[in-house]
Design an enzyme around this catalytic site. Structure first.
Site, PDB file in Angstrom:
ATOM      1  N   GLU A   1      -5.711  -4.572  10.454  1.00 40.30           N
ATOM      2  CA  GLU A   1      -4.617  -3.828  10.739  1.00 40.30           C
ATOM      3  C   GLU A   1      -4.893  -2.884  11.957  1.00 40.30           C
ATOM      4  OE1 GLU A   1      -2.691  -2.556   6.855  1.00 40.30           O
ATOM      5  OE2 GLU A   1      -4.064  -1.246   7.251  1.00 40.30           O
TER       6      GLU A   1
ATOM      7  N   GLY B   1       2.999  -1.055   4.297  1.00 36.85           N
ATOM      8  CA  GLY B   1       2.888   0.238   4.008  1.00 36.85           C
ATOM      9  C   GLY B   1       4.455   0.858   3.685  1.00 36.85           C
TER      10      GLY B   1
ATOM     11  N   HIS C   1      -9.607   1.625   4.973  1.00 40.53           N
ATOM     12  CA  HIS C   1      -8.434   1.591   5.513  1.00 40.53           C
ATOM     13  C   HIS C   1      -8.502   2.741   6.827  1.00 40.53           C
ATOM     14  CE1 HIS C   1      -4.228   2.744   6.544  1.00 40.53           C
ATOM     15  NE2 HIS C   1      -3.912   1.457   5.792  1.00 40.53           N
TER      16      HIS C   1
ATOM     17  N   GLY D   1       2.408   2.883  11.008  1.00 42.46           N
ATOM     18  CA  GLY D   1       3.003   4.122  10.516  1.00 42.46           C
ATOM     19  C   GLY D   1       4.117   4.409  11.513  1.00 42.46           C
TER      20      GLY D   1
ATOM     21  N   SER E   1       3.296  -1.955  10.178  1.00 38.53           N
ATOM     22  CA  SER E   1       4.765  -1.831  10.735  1.00 38.53           C
ATOM     23  C   SER E   1       5.464  -3.254  10.172  1.00 38.53           C
ATOM     24  CB  SER E   1       5.261  -1.636  12.116  1.00 38.53           C
ATOM     25  OG  SER E   1       4.671  -0.416  12.328  1.00 38.53           O
TER      26      SER E   1
ATOM     27  N   ASN F   1       0.876  -1.002   0.016  1.00 36.40           N
ATOM     28  CA  ASN F   1       0.047  -0.045  -0.043  1.00 36.40           C
ATOM     29  C   ASN F   1       1.028   1.251  -0.087  1.00 36.40           C
ATOM     30  OD1 ASN F   1      -1.900   2.022   0.502  1.00 36.40           O
ATOM     31  ND2 ASN F   1      -2.589   1.411   2.474  1.00 36.40           N
ATOM     32  N   TRP F   2       0.964   1.878  -1.282  1.00 31.74           N
ATOM     33  CA  TRP F   2       1.970   2.926  -1.378  1.00 31.74           C
ATOM     34  C   TRP F   2       1.493   4.179  -0.524  1.00 31.74           C
ATOM     35  CZ3 TRP F   2       3.878   2.734  -7.372  1.00 31.74           C
ATOM     36  CH2 TRP F   2       4.993   1.559  -7.330  1.00 31.74           C
ATOM     37  N   LYS F   3       0.298   4.163  -0.343  1.00 33.05           N
ATOM     38  CA  LYS F   3      -0.505   5.360   0.256  1.00 33.05           C
ATOM     39  C   LYS F   3      -0.179   6.526  -0.485  1.00 33.05           C
ATOM     40  CE  LYS F   3      -0.190   3.289   4.834  1.00 33.05           C
ATOM     41  NZ  LYS F   3      -0.064   3.433   6.351  1.00 33.05           N
TER      42      LYS F   3
END
Ligand code: 13P
Length: 255
Positions: free
Chosen positions: A167, A236, A97, A173, A215, A10-12
């Site tokens: 998640e 992520g 999300h 993050g 993470s 997930n490249w955000k």
């Protein structure tokens, strides 16, 4: 037969430019052909999907979106429909999300999006997770409610087009409070399967893919997949580094 692991990046809201996105995609693509036991997907920002789809003629990597509209078409400024995604050979859509839930997305909205995605033949990656993990396990009730509400429009037959990504928000993050311990992850995954079994059937619950995200890196990925019982990972930050992401793919493929 052994179930394939599913590893999704997930490249955000990264990277900054088309060129950087293409380079990252290419660097991953070069390495994926060897992985037999692992399905690989990346979910870039919408604006990069078209260009990456063009680079992906062999479909070595599946493409996913990070969100989707619940509406098919019409006056929805700023939204992207499932139909548009289908034209770009997009296979997955991350839905619900926690970063979108924090912007106001409700279980009801999530449920509508899951229905829209599944009806169009996309696979919905439905994200659920508690904000805090309390010692009395009240978080399990939160998870249960999220799952029941988010899947309210989905039949047992349609469930084959849904993957659940657990998640925990506190583990996501750079400011994460920590990572979930593999044993605690295993218990949570068993709990999620029980909720699914009560909602649908034991057979369907058993067959469903449940991923872990929060993470994940090349050092802890193996423990989530082995001891943690996850069927894959939603990655992520580490998915923005081709070397680290490929390392995670190697670990998954060797399990
Ligand atoms: P990080 O791996 O950066 O913690 O992000 C996890 C995530 O939110 C994936 O969807």
């Amino acid at each position: 037969m052994k179930q394939k692991q599913l590893i999704i990046g997930n490249w955000k809201m990264n990277p900054r430019t088309v060129l950087e996105a293409q380079k990252l995609f290419d660097d991953i693509k070069k390495e994926v052909a060897v992985f037999q036991g692992t399905d690989v997907a990346v979910c870039p920002p919408f604006v990069f999907l078209s260009g990456l789809s063009a680079l992906n003629s062999g479909k070595e990597i599946s493409l996913g979106a990070q969100n989707v509209s619940s509406e098919e078409e019409g006056a929805c400024t700023g939204e992207i429909s499932v139909g548009m995604l289908k034209t770009l050979s997009v296979k997955f859509a991350i839905i619900g999300h926690s970063e979108r839930r924090a912007m106001g997305e409700t279980d009801e909205m999530v449920s509508k999006k899951v229905v829209a995605a599944v009806k169009a033949g996309l696979t919905a990656v439905l994200c659920v997770g508690e904000r805090e993990r309390d010692h009395e396990s009240a978080f399990l009730q939160i998870l249960k409610e999220q799952i029941i509400a988010s899947l309210s429009g989905i039949s047992e037959r349609q469930l084959k087009n849904v993957v659940i990504a657990y998640e925990p928000v506190w583990a996501i993050g750079a400011k994460a409070k920590g990572v979930v311990e593999p044993e605690a992850l295993l218990e949570t995954i068993i709990f999620i399967r029980k909720v699914l079994s009560d909602l649908y059937s034991q057979k369907t619950a058993h067959a469903m893919k449940i991923l872990y995200g929060g993470s994940v890196d090349e050092k802890n990925a193996g423990s989530f997949l082995k001891e943690g019982g996850a069927n894959g990972l939603l990655v992520g930050r580490a998915s923005l580094n081709a070397k680290k992401f490929v390392e995670i793919l190697k670990i998954a493929d060797n399990i």
